[in-house]
Design a protein around this motif. Sequence first.
Motif, PDB file in Angstrom:
ATOM      1  N   SER A 263      26.594 -15.320  23.159  1.00  0.00           N
ATOM      2  CA  SER A 263      27.417 -16.299  22.470  1.00  0.00           C
ATOM      3  C   SER A 263      26.789 -17.697  22.526  1.00  0.00           C
ATOM      4  CB  SER A 263      28.815 -16.333  23.096  1.00  0.00           C
ATOM      5  OG  SER A 263      29.601 -17.372  22.554  1.00  0.00           O
ATOM      6  N   ALA A 264      27.167 -18.537  21.557  1.00  0.00           N
ATOM      7  CA  ALA A 264      26.755 -19.943  21.603  1.00  0.00           C
ATOM      8  C   ALA A 264      27.505 -20.696  22.689  1.00  0.00           C
ATOM      9  CB  ALA A 264      27.013 -20.605  20.250  1.00  0.00           C
ATOM     10  N   VAL A 265      28.584 -20.109  23.180  1.00  0.00           N
ATOM     11  CA  VAL A 265      29.390 -20.726  24.242  1.00  0.00           C
ATOM     12  C   VAL A 265      29.089 -20.027  25.560  1.00  0.00           C
ATOM     13  CG1 VAL A 265      31.724 -21.209  25.055  1.00  0.00           C
ATOM     14  CG2 VAL A 265      31.198 -21.354  22.610  1.00  0.00           C
TER      15      VAL A 265
ATOM     16  N   HIS B  57      23.494 -16.726  13.163  1.00  0.00           N
ATOM     17  CA  HIS B  57      23.490 -15.473  13.916  1.00  0.00           C
ATOM     18  C   HIS B  57      22.171 -14.762  13.684  1.00  0.00           C
ATOM     19  CE1 HIS B  57      23.961 -10.989  13.469  1.00  0.00           C
ATOM     20  NE2 HIS B  57      24.318 -11.143  14.734  1.00  0.00           N
ATOM     21  N   HIS B  58      21.619 -14.205  14.751  1.00  0.00           N
ATOM     22  CA  HIS B  58      20.425 -13.351  14.663  1.00  0.00           C
ATOM     23  C   HIS B  58      20.758 -11.999  15.281  1.00  0.00           C
ATOM     24  CE1 HIS B  58      18.302 -17.244  14.219  1.00  0.00           C
ATOM     25  NE2 HIS B  58      17.400 -16.536  13.578  1.00  0.00           N
ATOM     26  N   ARG B  59      20.368 -10.951  14.610  1.00  0.00           N
ATOM     27  CA  ARG B  59      20.472  -9.608  15.186  1.00  0.00           C
ATOM     28  C   ARG B  59      19.067  -9.142  15.536  1.00  0.00           C
ATOM     29  NH1 ARG B  59      24.750  -5.670  12.958  1.00  0.00           N
ATOM     30  NH2 ARG B  59      25.887  -6.862  14.559  1.00  0.00           N
TER      31      ARG B  59
ATOM     32  N   LYS C 296      18.460  -5.014  20.911  1.00  0.00           N
ATOM     33  CA  LYS C 296      19.877  -4.711  20.759  1.00  0.00           C
ATOM     34  C   LYS C 296      20.747  -5.901  21.193  1.00  0.00           C
ATOM     35  CE  LYS C 296      19.787   0.323  20.925  1.00  0.00           C
ATOM     36  NZ  LYS C 296      20.379   1.545  21.510  1.00  0.00           N
ATOM     37  N   ARG C 297      20.512  -7.022  20.514  1.00  0.00           N
ATOM     38  CA  ARG C 297      21.252  -8.242  20.834  1.00  0.00           C
ATOM     39  C   ARG C 297      21.743  -8.929  19.562  1.00  0.00           C
ATOM     40  NH1 ARG C 297      17.483 -11.261  25.409  1.00  0.00           N
ATOM     41  NH2 ARG C 297      18.089  -9.951  27.188  1.00  0.00           N
ATOM     42  N   ASP C 298      22.949  -9.453  19.644  1.00  0.00           N
ATOM     43  CA  ASP C 298      23.476 -10.370  18.634  1.00  0.00           C
ATOM     44  C   ASP C 298      23.484 -11.759  19.254  1.00  0.00           C
ATOM     45  OD1 ASP C 298      24.114  -8.810  16.311  1.00  0.00           O
ATOM     46  OD2 ASP C 298      25.718  -7.873  17.474  1.00  0.00           O
ATOM     47  N   VAL C 299      22.700 -12.668  18.675  1.00  0.00           N
ATOM     48  CA  VAL C 299      22.521 -14.006  19.242  1.00  0.00           C
ATOM     49  C   VAL C 299      23.135 -15.038  18.301  1.00  0.00           C
ATOM     50  CG1 VAL C 299      20.854 -15.697  20.106  1.00  0.00           C
ATOM     51  CG2 VAL C 299      20.383 -13.240  20.339  1.00  0.00           C
ATOM     52  N   PHE C 300      23.967 -15.911  18.845  1.00  0.00           N
ATOM     53  CA  PHE C 300      24.610 -16.973  18.072  1.00  0.00           C
ATOM     54  C   PHE C 300      24.161 -18.334  18.601  1.00  0.00           C
ATOM     55  CE2 PHE C 300      27.367 -13.280  17.862  1.00  0.00           C
ATOM     56  CZ  PHE C 300      27.726 -13.221  16.517  1.00  0.00           C
ATOM     57  N   ASN C 301      23.945 -19.265  17.680  1.00  0.00           N
ATOM     58  CA  ASN C 301      23.521 -20.602  18.074  1.00  0.00           C
ATOM     59  C   ASN C 301      24.106 -21.650  17.141  1.00  0.00           C
ATOM     60  OD1 ASN C 301      21.594 -20.507  20.383  1.00  0.00           O
ATOM     61  ND2 ASN C 301      20.446 -19.151  19.015  1.00  0.00           N
ATOM     62  N   ALA C 302      24.357 -22.824  17.691  1.00  0.00           N
ATOM     63  CA  ALA C 302      24.643 -24.011  16.891  1.00  0.00           C
ATOM     64  C   ALA C 302      23.314 -24.723  16.651  1.00  0.00           C
ATOM     65  CB  ALA C 302      25.630 -24.924  17.609  1.00  0.00           C
ATOM     66  N   ILE C 303      23.057 -25.102  15.410  1.00  0.00           N
ATOM     67  CA  ILE C 303      21.785 -25.718  15.035  1.00  0.00           C
ATOM     68  C   ILE C 303      22.014 -27.193  14.718  1.00  0.00           C
ATOM     69  CG2 ILE C 303      19.807 -25.627  13.477  1.00  0.00           C
ATOM     70  CD1 ILE C 303      20.594 -22.778  12.814  1.00  0.00           C
TER      71      ILE C 303
END
Length: 399
Positions: A239-241, A343-345, A350-357
């Motif tokens: 998560s981004a958090v 979001h990047h898969r 096997k990861r879902d990555v979320f970021n604030a840009i």
Amino acid sequence: MAARWFGTVIDPDASLDLDLAQDFAWPKLGSIDDLTDNIQGRLEVSLQSKLGAATVTSFNESSPLETASDVTVELTTTSVPSFLMSQAMALSLTKNASPKPLQSKSFATRTPASILRELHDSPEGFYAASPRLIRHVEYFIGGRDGNILVSKGGLQAKEFIIRGVFEISRNDFNFTPDANFNPSNVFHGRFSDVKLSCQLIAGRNDRFRFSSEDFPDVLDNIAHFEGLIPRERDYEKLSAVSVSLGQRSIRLIHGLFEAKNEDQYDTASDEGDDCSTNSLSSDFDISTWPVANRCRGRLEDLTSTHNVCPLPAYDTDHGLIPPLEYESKLKGALVEVHMAFCHHRIKNAKRDVFNAILRQLTVLSPPAAMPINPFKRHRLDTGPLNLNTRNKKAKYSSS
């Protein structure tokens, strides 16, 4: 002398809900259109009610003006009993001192109230704590920054920008010119892919109380953004958090480099070269970019193939912050941030990555001074330091 002009309100349905003659904080004045941007005033006002009119007295940064009549604004409205500011208002500004021309809104005259109002009402993006932002968004799949969050329903996809006021945490601070990259660490990957990063936390500034009060709502919106991506079985979610030492924070990233041929790669969010430094000083050129010695060779390898992308970070005077000052001006600062969300898969991991840009950042209040260490200059060979004796000597010497 008096200057007279007309103004309209920005929120016709807002009620001030005032207790007459009671002081109140600026955020409750969000429904009055740019009233105090034309006054030399600050955080709190006193509003006294009359039949058919209201008088507002403005105060400066630390104390009231010399007299209450130094700056006075009279409001006349057709709906005073309910204080619904739904009509055009006639305002007259009187000042005992020599009249000064009304100033257009500038960064120097911005107040916490005007900043909050801009965050809510500016057409470029949404206030990050606004309710139910998920209704306005969807993901654009396959953009340069991954699956980017965009506004729903437009003829052309447009990045969904959220904005707010946060404090940059002193922990996990990697908004440095080389992101603390270590070539010997195999997990750091390629230098060309490095991302500057920091953690955004709730503000701890009394003038910007809304930063801490609204922070939980910001986190809720981010959780909803992440929930739009269907979870794959056995995939780990990054998560981004995150939570560290009981404190929740938002990971904010910025790509340091961009391949020179990518300016022809058109995505929903690209309108030209985001990393153009042609008009900037040599401080922002890739050939002089101030990285640590361990990264110097890697940087030289990129000078012909990549552009450097300086942080779109501005100081309190609206000047672009040079890379050598990133840490001193940003670490621990209170900032206004405009950011996108992606979001990047990563299938092989096997990861879902979320970021604030990061899209833009402006310092509102510089970092607080570090705590003083009373033992720092004590000589060890003189014995233990007696703080009580030291304080008494200082007291007598100053009297």
